[in-house]
Write a protein that holds these residues in place. Structure first.
Motif, PDB file in Angstrom:
ATOM      1  N   TRP A   1       0.832  -1.206   0.000  1.00 47.04           N
ATOM      2  CA  TRP A   1       0.000   0.000   0.000  1.00 47.04           C
ATOM      3  C   TRP A   1       0.868   1.258   0.000  1.00 47.04           C
ATOM      4  CZ3 TRP A   1      -5.030   0.322  -0.974  1.00 47.04           C
ATOM      5  CH2 TRP A   1      -5.719   1.498  -0.649  1.00 47.04           C
ATOM      6  N   GLY A   2       1.910   1.237   0.783  1.00 49.37           N
ATOM      7  CA  GLY A   2       2.828   2.372   0.818  1.00 49.37           C
ATOM      8  C   GLY A   2       3.519   2.583  -0.521  1.00 49.37           C
ATOM      9  N   ARG A   3       3.856   1.499  -1.206  1.00 47.75           N
ATOM     10  CA  ARG A   3       4.485   1.612  -2.526  1.00 47.75           C
ATOM     11  C   ARG A   3       3.536   2.247  -3.534  1.00 47.75           C
ATOM     12  NH1 ARG A   3       5.109  -0.941  -7.292  1.00 47.75           N
ATOM     13  NH2 ARG A   3       3.597  -2.564  -6.826  1.00 47.75           N
ATOM     14  N   LEU A   4       2.256   1.864  -3.477  1.00 44.95           N
ATOM     15  CA  LEU A   4       1.269   2.454  -4.378  1.00 44.95           C
ATOM     16  C   LEU A   4       1.122   3.951  -4.111  1.00 44.95           C
ATOM     17  CD1 LEU A   4      -1.521  -0.294  -4.333  1.00 44.95           C
ATOM     18  CD2 LEU A   4       0.064   0.212  -6.200  1.00 44.95           C
ATOM     19  N   LEU A   5       1.106   4.327  -2.827  1.00 46.88           N
ATOM     20  CA  LEU A   5       0.966   5.737  -2.478  1.00 46.88           C
ATOM     21  C   LEU A   5       2.202   6.536  -2.855  1.00 46.88           C
ATOM     22  CD1 LEU A   5      -0.799   5.317   0.958  1.00 46.88           C
ATOM     23  CD2 LEU A   5      -1.748   6.485  -1.024  1.00 46.88           C
ATOM     24  N   ARG A   6       3.339   5.851  -2.957  1.00 46.50           N
ATOM     25  CA  ARG A   6       4.564   6.522  -3.395  1.00 46.50           C
ATOM     26  C   ARG A   6       4.523   6.795  -4.903  1.00 46.50           C
ATOM     27  NH1 ARG A   6       9.319   2.539  -3.728  1.00 46.50           N
ATOM     28  NH2 ARG A   6       8.066   2.052  -5.576  1.00 46.50           N
ATOM     29  N   ASP A   7       3.929   5.871  -5.649  1.00 53.80           N
ATOM     30  CA  ASP A   7       3.963   5.951  -7.110  1.00 53.80           C
ATOM     31  C   ASP A   7       2.774   6.681  -7.721  1.00 53.80           C
ATOM     32  OD1 ASP A   7       6.297   4.500  -6.963  1.00 53.80           O
ATOM     33  OD2 ASP A   7       5.324   2.556  -7.355  1.00 53.80           O
ATOM     34  N   TYR A   8       1.655   6.811  -6.964  1.00 49.64           N
ATOM     35  CA  TYR A   8       0.449   7.414  -7.519  1.00 49.64           C
ATOM     36  C   TYR A   8      -0.134   8.421  -6.539  1.00 49.64           C
ATOM     37  CZ  TYR A   8       0.649   3.388 -10.678  1.00 49.64           C
ATOM     38  OH  TYR A   8       1.053   2.435 -11.591  1.00 49.64           O
ATOM     39  N   PRO A   9      -0.927   9.380  -7.045  1.00 54.20           N
ATOM     40  CA  PRO A   9      -1.621  10.305  -6.149  1.00 54.20           C
ATOM     41  C   PRO A   9      -2.556   9.545  -5.214  1.00 54.20           C
ATOM     42  CG  PRO A   9      -1.706  11.087  -8.419  1.00 54.20           C
ATOM     43  CD  PRO A   9      -1.171   9.690  -8.473  1.00 54.20           C
ATOM     44  N   ALA A  10      -2.690  10.038  -3.986  1.00 51.59           N
ATOM     45  CA  ALA A  10      -3.551   9.368  -3.013  1.00 51.59           C
ATOM     46  C   ALA A  10      -4.981   9.243  -3.518  1.00 51.59           C
ATOM     47  CB  ALA A  10      -3.531  10.135  -1.684  1.00 51.59           C
ATOM     48  N   ALA A  11      -5.427  10.230  -4.319  1.00 49.99           N
ATOM     49  CA  ALA A  11      -6.800  10.211  -4.828  1.00 49.99           C
ATOM     50  C   ALA A  11      -7.071   8.992  -5.702  1.00 49.99           C
ATOM     51  CB  ALA A  11      -7.081  11.489  -5.613  1.00 49.99           C
ATOM     52  N   GLN A  12      -6.015   8.431  -6.312  1.00 49.82           N
ATOM     53  CA  GLN A  12      -6.184   7.245  -7.147  1.00 49.82           C
ATOM     54  C   GLN A  12      -6.129   5.952  -6.336  1.00 49.82           C
ATOM     55  OE1 GLN A  12      -3.697   7.058 -10.640  1.00 49.82           O
ATOM     56  NE2 GLN A  12      -3.822   9.256 -11.023  1.00 49.82           N
ATOM     57  N   VAL A  13      -5.411   5.986  -5.208  1.00 54.53           N
ATOM     58  CA  VAL A  13      -5.168   4.767  -4.441  1.00 54.53           C
ATOM     59  C   VAL A  13      -6.184   4.559  -3.323  1.00 54.53           C
ATOM     60  CG1 VAL A  13      -3.481   3.514  -3.037  1.00 54.53           C
ATOM     61  CG2 VAL A  13      -2.709   4.928  -4.959  1.00 54.53           C
ATOM     62  N   VAL A  14      -6.417   5.608  -2.524  1.00 54.93           N
ATOM     63  CA  VAL A  14      -7.230   5.494  -1.316  1.00 54.93           C
ATOM     64  C   VAL A  14      -8.634   4.946  -1.566  1.00 54.93           C
ATOM     65  CG1 VAL A  14      -8.243   6.795   0.602  1.00 54.93           C
ATOM     66  CG2 VAL A  14      -5.886   7.229  -0.090  1.00 54.93           C
ATOM     67  N   PRO A  15      -9.318   5.309  -2.674  1.00 54.25           N
ATOM     68  CA  PRO A  15     -10.667   4.764  -2.875  1.00 54.25           C
ATOM     69  C   PRO A  15     -10.752   3.238  -2.894  1.00 54.25           C
ATOM     70  CG  PRO A  15     -10.355   6.660  -4.293  1.00 54.25           C
ATOM     71  CD  PRO A  15      -9.013   6.375  -3.663  1.00 54.25           C
TER      72      PRO A  15
END
Length: 293
Positions: free
Chosen positions: A225-239
């Motif tokens: 999850w942390g890797r995704l938040l590093r690579d993409y804006p939170a708006a794309q990941v958090v949902p």
């Protein structure tokens, strides 16, 4: 997002949803204190090979005691107290409501109109759920569980003090900081002999559940999850976190035969709907960057 990373985000949400089931099974044999202590002891294993992140001890302790120890210990108490697993997964995700509210109070971050609407919707859902308390589980168990999303929210805000450090290293050390006092609490509450008896007589199923909770749900999933938040804006990941309560509730219905009365089901859907409005609003980037179970 790349298709592979979308699959990872969905996988993490499924892992966190199923972790509620594993926790419920483990609590049949272990006390809430011991189960939570084992969770973080297993997840802290990487500390043997990764250095402590460049975060001061007071900040590290504050984040660990809220985001990890407080959140998951109160979850365990709530589930052990009889709060259904599916409902627990929904209540925990209400942390988005508290995170935005606390950010507004403490940091003057005014929520957008859509976030305010989402907060109001989620709050109505929680009130609807409160109307069902006292029938199949106690008010005290639900009150303890409500501490979990609040700790979650405080931890999310404190996590801002540790930006720029490797997520895997940080997560491992946060687990270590939480594991030590939890082990002390377990020995103080349960006693040395009962604790040893619980560990030495642990069934294979519960052992497997603990390995899944500690090694996969806490250690691996948080890193992904942390890797995704590093690579993409939170708006794309958090949902994608919206999938967690649906997975938890569906799995609980299958495994434990959990059913939801009309008012409780309506309340759960209303909470998730309110969270969706908050997460999908334009200012979603201020929302928590770490979620799970």
């Amino acid at each position: 997002m790349k298709p592979a990373d979308i699959c990872i985000a969905v996988l993490v949400a499924m892992i966190w949803g199923l972790a509620f089931i594993a926790s419920r099974i483990a609590l049949d044999e272990l006390s809430p204190e011991l189960m939570t202590a084992l969770r973080f002891t297993i997840a802290a294993a990487p500390c043997l090979i990764v250095p402590r992140p460049k975060v001061s001890w007071p900040v590290l302790i504050a984040i660990s005691f809220t985001l990890f120890l407080g959140q998951f210990l109160t979850q365990a108490y709530g589930i052990a107290g009889g709060v259904p697993v599916g409902l627990t997964s929904v209540v925990v995700q209400s942390q988005a409501l508290f995170t935005i509210g606390l950010a507004a109070i403490l940091f003057g971050e005014r929520p957008s109109r859509m976030q305010t609407i989402g907060i109001a919707i989620a709050a109505v859902g929680l009130l609807m759920i409160c109307g069902t308390v006292g029938y199949d589980f106690s008010v005290s168990a639900f009150a303890v569980l409500m501490i979990s999303p609040i700790c979650f929210a405080v931890g999310n805000l404190l996590l801002r003090r540790a930006q720029g450090v490797p997520m895997f290293d940080l997560s491992a050390w946060l687990c270590l900081v939480a594991a030590i006092p939890l082990l002390v609490l377990t020995l103080a509450e349960d006693g040395v002999q009962p604790t040893w008896h619980a560990l030495s007589h642990m069934s294979g199923v519960v052992l497997l559940c603990m390995l899944v909770i500690g090694g996969i749900s806490t250690c691996t999933a948080y890193w992904l999850w942390g890797r995704l938040l590093r690579d993409y804006p939170a708006a794309q990941v958090v949902p994608f976190a919206l999938l967690v309560p649906f997975v938890g509730s569906a799995a609980s219905s299958i495994v434990f035969g959990e059913t939801f009365g009309p008012l409780r089901l309506a309340g759960m859907l209303t909470v998730v709907g309110g969270i969706a409005v908050m997460l999908l609003s334009r200012r979603a980037q201020v929302l928590p960057k770490v979620v799970g179970a």
